[in-house]
Scaffold this motif. Structure first.
Motif, short mmCIF file in Angstrom:
data_model
loop_
_atom_site.label_atom_id
_atom_site.label_comp_id
_atom_site.label_asym_id
_atom_site.label_seq_id
_atom_site.Cartn_x
_atom_site.Cartn_y
_atom_site.Cartn_z
N HIS A 1 0.79 -1.05 -0.09
CA HIS A 1 -0.09 -0.21 0.00
C HIS A 1 0.83 1.27 0.02
O HIS A 1 0.57 2.09 -0.55
N GLU A 2 1.91 1.18 0.50
CA GLU A 2 2.90 2.18 0.53
C GLU A 2 3.19 2.74 -0.94
O GLU A 2 3.63 4.09 -1.00
N ALA B 1 -2.15 7.16 -1.45
CA ALA B 1 -1.53 8.38 -0.67
C ALA B 1 -2.15 9.53 -1.04
O ALA B 1 -2.44 10.21 -0.02
N GLN C 1 -5.33 10.57 0.80
CA GLN C 1 -5.19 11.00 2.20
C GLN C 1 -4.26 12.26 2.26
O GLN C 1 -4.67 13.15 3.30
N GLU C 2 -3.48 12.50 1.56
CA GLU C 2 -2.42 13.64 1.75
C GLU C 2 -2.87 14.93 0.91
O GLU C 2 -2.79 15.91 1.52
N ASP D 1 -9.65 10.43 5.80
CA ASP D 1 -9.11 9.86 6.86
C ASP D 1 -8.31 8.49 6.58
O ASP D 1 -8.80 7.63 5.50
N ARG D 2 -7.12 8.14 7.28
CA ARG D 2 -6.55 6.75 7.11
C ARG D 2 -7.45 5.92 7.53
O ARG D 2 -8.42 5.94 8.49
N THR E 1 -6.12 -1.61 10.40
CA THR E 1 -4.76 -1.72 9.59
C THR E 1 -4.41 -3.14 9.77
O THR E 1 -4.64 -3.73 10.57
N LYS F 1 -10.79 -0.34 1.33
CA LYS F 1 -9.66 -0.99 2.01
C LYS F 1 -10.41 -2.19 2.24
O LYS F 1 -11.36 -2.17 3.16
#
Length: 285
Positions: A24-25, A31, A34-35, A48-49, A53, A232
């Motif tokens: 996922h990174e 990304a 979210q950012e 939101d994240r 997880t 997710k």
């Protein structure tokens, strides 16, 4: 965005990547939503994240489920192996410069082996069947030959979505979509690509629809800011055949669509129910 976001949801994240990213990174769209988020005027909405997880233990997952659902009994209902098992939907609105950004989160469970899930097969391939719910219609097309001169080299897939909202508004947009997989989860993320705002074939735009009896006319097209979203899918560690789907989204709704009234917002629960049950039936088959 389940297309346009579970249709304005499961339909806004339709698509997938040719080859899911190794982690996922490495999922650049995940990304970005979210950012960077979705910006309209002076307002920026970032997703939101995920609440769930990969590093959570089974007990931590259960605790997060209790916090989400409210009680152990509600958790059992949420995870029930049934086409009609409940879902949890929450919505939020913020208005700026003649546009309301509608955002939300949706949680529900499906019974499936996560290892068998192919993001392309689950969220749409080169062309998806049209989705109809709540007097709305959505369809999505994965672009096999996107405008490489405009977007450059990229590992993401591009999906062009078209929608007809309550026979009053037409809308289309092109989204950058990327998928990733880990040992215990799958992510599919989507964001409208503003480089397509004025594209000749796949623009981001909306228009009014005026129906008079059996005939109809359309107003002049206007640019559309689009939306962002991700899903997710996380395997429950104490029940590996149960997968929790966590969907977050935000999209722009111009005030001129429905004079600022929450007409479209009121359809979300119906659309979510229809699309979640359809997904569960397809998985059962």
């Amino acid at each position: 965005m389940i297309g346009m976001i579970v249709s304005v949801g499961l339909a806004a994240i339709m698509g997938g990547a040719d080859e899911p990213a190794a982690s996922h990174e490495e999922n650049t769209v995940f990304a970005s939503v979210q950012e960077e988020g979705l910006t309209v005027g002076e307002l920026t909405i970032r997703l939101d994240r995920p609440r769930f997880t990969d590093d959570q233990s089974a007990s931590q997952q259960r605790e997060a489920l209790r916090d989400l659902a409210g009680s152990d009994r509600a958790v059992e209902g949420l995870l029930r192996s049934s086409v009609t098992a409940p879902f949890l939907l929450s919505l939020n609105d913020e208005t700026v410069d003649g546009v309301t950004i509608r955002s939300g989160e949706l949680f529900f469970a499906i019974q499936v082996d996560l290892d068998t899930i192919d993001p392309d097969a689950l969220f749409g391939q080169s062309d998806s069947e049209p989705v109809e719910a709540g007097n709305m219609r959505f369809e999505a097309q994965v672009l096999d030959d996107p405008d490489k001169e405009r977007i450059g080299s990229t590992s993401a897939r591009f999906v062009h979505s078209k929608g007809r909202l309550l026979d009053r508004i037409g809308v289309e947009s092109t989204a950058r979509v990327s998928a990733s997989r880990s040992a215990d989860s799958v992510v599919v993320a989507s964001e409208t690509d503003r480089r397509f705002d004025d594209h000749e074939r796949w623009p981001n735009r909306w228009w009014t629809i005026d129906r008079q009896g059996t005939s109809e006319s359309t107003g002049p097209p206007e640019r559309y800011a689009g939306g962002i979203g991700y899903a997710k899918l996380t395997r429950l560690k104490d029940d590996p055949k149960t997968v929790l789907v966590e969907l977050r989204f935000a999209f722009a709704e111009p005030t001129n669509w429905f004079n600022g009234a929450p007409i479209l917002r009121s359809k979300f629960s119906l659309i979510a129910q229809d699309q979640i049950r359809r997904l569960r039936r397809e998985l059962n088959r």
